[in-house]
Motif scaffolding. Structure first.
Motif, PDB file in Angstrom:
ATOM      1  N   GLY A 136       0.949  -1.155  -0.245  1.00 63.19           N
ATOM      2  CA  GLY A 136      -0.133  -0.045   0.010  1.00 63.19           C
ATOM      3  C   GLY A 136       0.955   1.319   0.182  1.00 63.19           C
ATOM      4  O   GLY A 136       0.668   2.160  -0.751  1.00 63.19           O
ATOM      5  N   LYS A 137       1.984   1.254   0.825  1.00 60.56           N
ATOM      6  CA  LYS A 137       2.968   2.537   0.755  1.00 60.56           C
ATOM      7  C   LYS A 137       3.562   2.487  -0.402  1.00 60.56           C
ATOM      8  O   LYS A 137       3.669   3.557  -0.826  1.00 60.56           O
ATOM      9  CB  LYS A 137       3.584   2.216   2.125  1.00 60.56           C
ATOM     10  CG  LYS A 137       4.693   3.428   2.271  1.00 60.56           C
ATOM     11  CD  LYS A 137       4.065   4.009   3.487  1.00 60.56           C
ATOM     12  CE  LYS A 137       5.216   5.094   4.055  1.00 60.56           C
ATOM     13  NZ  LYS A 137       4.600   6.284   4.272  1.00 60.56           N
ATOM     14  N   THR A 138       4.189   1.399  -0.851  1.00 59.96           N
ATOM     15  CA  THR A 138       4.846   1.438  -2.119  1.00 59.96           C
ATOM     16  C   THR A 138       4.014   1.744  -3.342  1.00 59.96           C
ATOM     17  O   THR A 138       4.523   2.798  -4.186  1.00 59.96           O
ATOM     18  CB  THR A 138       5.169  -0.103  -2.459  1.00 59.96           C
ATOM     19  OG1 THR A 138       6.117  -0.722  -1.205  1.00 59.96           O
ATOM     20  CG2 THR A 138       6.216   0.003  -3.598  1.00 59.96           C
ATOM     21  N   ALA A 139       2.738   1.413  -3.348  1.00 61.76           N
ATOM     22  CA  ALA A 139       1.750   2.032  -4.570  1.00 61.76           C
ATOM     23  C   ALA A 139       1.628   3.568  -4.267  1.00 61.76           C
ATOM     24  O   ALA A 139       1.724   4.216  -5.257  1.00 61.76           O
ATOM     25  CB  ALA A 139       0.658   1.356  -4.566  1.00 61.76           C
ATOM     26  N   GLN A 140       1.606   4.029  -3.037  1.00 62.77           N
ATOM     27  CA  GLN A 140       1.348   5.482  -2.891  1.00 62.77           C
ATOM     28  C   GLN A 140       2.609   6.177  -3.131  1.00 62.77           C
ATOM     29  O   GLN A 140       2.562   7.109  -3.926  1.00 62.77           O
ATOM     30  CB  GLN A 140       1.129   5.638  -1.430  1.00 62.77           C
ATOM     31  CG  GLN A 140       0.711   7.231  -1.138  1.00 62.77           C
ATOM     32  CD  GLN A 140       0.753   7.434   0.353  1.00 62.77           C
ATOM     33  OE1 GLN A 140       0.831   6.625   1.216  1.00 62.77           O
ATOM     34  NE2 GLN A 140      -0.054   8.626   0.846  1.00 62.77           N
ATOM     35  N   GLN A 141       3.862   5.880  -2.967  1.00 57.81           N
ATOM     36  CA  GLN A 141       5.104   6.328  -3.270  1.00 57.81           C
ATOM     37  C   GLN A 141       5.288   6.188  -4.983  1.00 57.81           C
ATOM     38  O   GLN A 141       5.714   7.249  -5.311  1.00 57.81           O
ATOM     39  CB  GLN A 141       6.341   5.749  -2.643  1.00 57.81           C
ATOM     40  CG  GLN A 141       6.151   5.917  -1.200  1.00 57.81           C
ATOM     41  CD  GLN A 141       7.340   5.166  -0.427  1.00 57.81           C
ATOM     42  OE1 GLN A 141       8.083   4.281  -1.037  1.00 57.81           O
ATOM     43  NE2 GLN A 141       7.528   5.634   0.749  1.00 57.81           N
ATOM     44  N   ALA A 142       4.966   5.206  -5.593  1.00 58.23           N
ATOM     45  CA  ALA A 142       5.055   5.024  -6.808  1.00 58.23           C
ATOM     46  C   ALA A 142       4.007   6.006  -7.680  1.00 58.23           C
ATOM     47  O   ALA A 142       4.339   6.717  -8.547  1.00 58.23           O
ATOM     48  CB  ALA A 142       4.609   3.566  -7.295  1.00 58.23           C
ATOM     49  N   ALA A 143       2.803   6.106  -6.873  1.00 57.59           N
ATOM     50  CA  ALA A 143       2.070   7.196  -7.796  1.00 57.59           C
ATOM     51  C   ALA A 143       2.695   8.696  -7.749  1.00 57.59           C
ATOM     52  O   ALA A 143       2.360   9.422  -8.594  1.00 57.59           O
ATOM     53  CB  ALA A 143       0.556   6.970  -6.972  1.00 57.59           C
ATOM     54  N   VAL A 144       2.945   9.131  -6.403  1.00 57.53           N
ATOM     55  CA  VAL A 144       3.762  10.358  -6.259  1.00 57.53           C
ATOM     56  C   VAL A 144       4.882  10.584  -7.166  1.00 57.53           C
ATOM     57  O   VAL A 144       4.733  11.489  -7.856  1.00 57.53           O
ATOM     58  CB  VAL A 144       4.015  10.485  -4.718  1.00 57.53           C
ATOM     59  CG1 VAL A 144       4.869  11.745  -4.641  1.00 57.53           C
ATOM     60  CG2 VAL A 144       2.891  10.609  -4.035  1.00 57.53           C
ATOM     61  N   TRP A 145       5.577   9.504  -7.481  1.00 60.64           N
ATOM     62  CA  TRP A 145       6.815   9.605  -8.382  1.00 60.64           C
ATOM     63  C   TRP A 145       6.239   9.716  -9.698  1.00 60.64           C
ATOM     64  O   TRP A 145       6.848  10.344 -10.657  1.00 60.64           O
ATOM     65  CB  TRP A 145       7.828   8.747  -8.213  1.00 60.64           C
ATOM     66  CG  TRP A 145       8.813   8.893  -6.890  1.00 60.64           C
ATOM     67  CD1 TRP A 145       8.618   8.265  -5.818  1.00 60.64           C
ATOM     68  CD2 TRP A 145       9.650   9.914  -6.918  1.00 60.64           C
ATOM     69  NE1 TRP A 145      10.023   8.836  -4.849  1.00 60.64           N
ATOM     70  CE2 TRP A 145      10.388   9.821  -5.622  1.00 60.64           C
ATOM     71  CE3 TRP A 145      10.479  10.773  -7.643  1.00 60.64           C
ATOM     72  CZ2 TRP A 145      11.161  10.624  -5.186  1.00 60.64           C
ATOM     73  CZ3 TRP A 145      11.299  11.749  -7.591  1.00 60.64           C
ATOM     74  CH2 TRP A 145      11.734  11.466  -5.995  1.00 60.64           C
ATOM     75  N   GLY A 146       5.238   9.041 -10.075  1.00 67.54           N
ATOM     76  CA  GLY A 146       4.709   8.989 -11.227  1.00 67.54           C
ATOM     77  C   GLY A 146       4.263  10.389 -11.831  1.00 67.54           C
ATOM     78  O   GLY A 146       4.233  10.728 -12.811  1.00 67.54           O
ATOM     79  N   LEU A 147       3.567  11.092 -10.534  1.00 62.56           N
ATOM     80  CA  LEU A 147       2.940  12.202 -11.094  1.00 62.56           C
ATOM     81  C   LEU A 147       4.212  13.426 -11.249  1.00 62.56           C
ATOM     82  O   LEU A 147       3.939  14.313 -11.925  1.00 62.56           O
ATOM     83  CB  LEU A 147       1.818  12.662  -9.722  1.00 62.56           C
ATOM     84  CG  LEU A 147       0.599  11.913  -9.707  1.00 62.56           C
ATOM     85  CD1 LEU A 147      -0.284  12.404  -8.517  1.00 62.56           C
ATOM     86  CD2 LEU A 147      -0.257  12.271 -10.961  1.00 62.56           C
ATOM     87  N   ILE A 148       5.113  13.352 -10.263  1.00 64.24           N
ATOM     88  CA  ILE A 148       6.100  14.009 -10.619  1.00 64.24           C
ATOM     89  C   ILE A 148       6.780  14.109 -11.809  1.00 64.24           C
ATOM     90  O   ILE A 148       7.008  15.014 -12.528  1.00 64.24           O
ATOM     91  CB  ILE A 148       7.422  13.785  -9.355  1.00 64.24           C
ATOM     92  CG1 ILE A 148       6.713  14.364  -8.041  1.00 64.24           C
ATOM     93  CG2 ILE A 148       8.590  14.495  -9.549  1.00 64.24           C
ATOM     94  CD1 ILE A 148       7.763  13.769  -6.886  1.00 64.24           C
TER      95      ILE A 148
END
Length: 193
Positions: free
Chosen positions: A32-44
């Motif tokens: 869950g935390k990994t998916a959240q971080q991946a989404a943030v990096w994807g948006l960046i």
């Protein structure tokens, strides 16, 4: 899309997949935390790509600049956010930014710009009077020896130095009338010799 671009795209997709797979496998306990971080990096990443893609549009809106058409003695000037047109001319080796003023009959330098191009403003005779929107001002006549706008060079241009306070130097009709055509429209001004 040619074969080189397709090969580069496939390579980047495979590389991204390997990195993403390694990241998820290494962090499988906290997916869950990994998916959240991946989404943030994807948006960046998407934001950076959008910024790069839109940079020329952003630059033209924030700080519009003049452009020259090689070999055609043509200058295109975008309208600035304040609604004015600004031209930077090289006067005797010094860049001076002017506001284009078709209502001004003369080229008028501020004292600061006159100093920068090498005019001794303290020893000028301010014997002329100019009528402006702000009333009468005293001016002194000078000659600008070498005026360059891109490939266009003019020698010995008459100008005035304003004795009073002025924000920007004015590029008036004594210079603008040297162009055979001036077009204003579509958010730009085009000068042609």
């Amino acid at each position: 899309m040619n074969s080189d671009n397709l090969a580069q795209l496939i390579y980047l997709v495979l590389l991204g997949s390997v990195i993403a797979g390694w990241f998820f496998v290494g962090n499988r306990k906290n997916l869950g935390k990994t998916a959240q971080q991946a989404a943030v990096w994807g948006l960046i990443f998407v934001g950076v790509i959008a910024g790069i893609g839109l940079w020329s549009d952003i630059r033209d809106k924030v700080a519009p600049s003049q452009s020259y058409m090689d070999g055609m003695a043509t200058v295109e000037v975008p309208r600035a956010p304040d609604g004015h047109y600004y031209l930077t001319l090289d006067i005797d080796g010094t860049a001076v930014r002017f506001v284009v003023d078709t209502g001004a009959s003369d080229v008028v330098l501020t004292k600061a710009d006159a100093l920068r191009v090498g005019i001794d403003v303290d020893n000028l005779f301010y014997g002329n009077i100019a009528n402006t929107a702000n009333g009468e001002v005293r001016t002194a006549r000078v000659k600008l020896q070498n005026v360059r706008l891109g490939e266009i060079v003019d020698l010995s241009i008459g100008a005035s130095v304003n004795a009073g306070e002025m924000d920007k130097s004015l590029l008036g009709m004594t210079y603008l009338q040297r162009y055979s055509k001036i077009e204003i429209g579509g958010g730009k001004m085009v000068l042609r010799r």
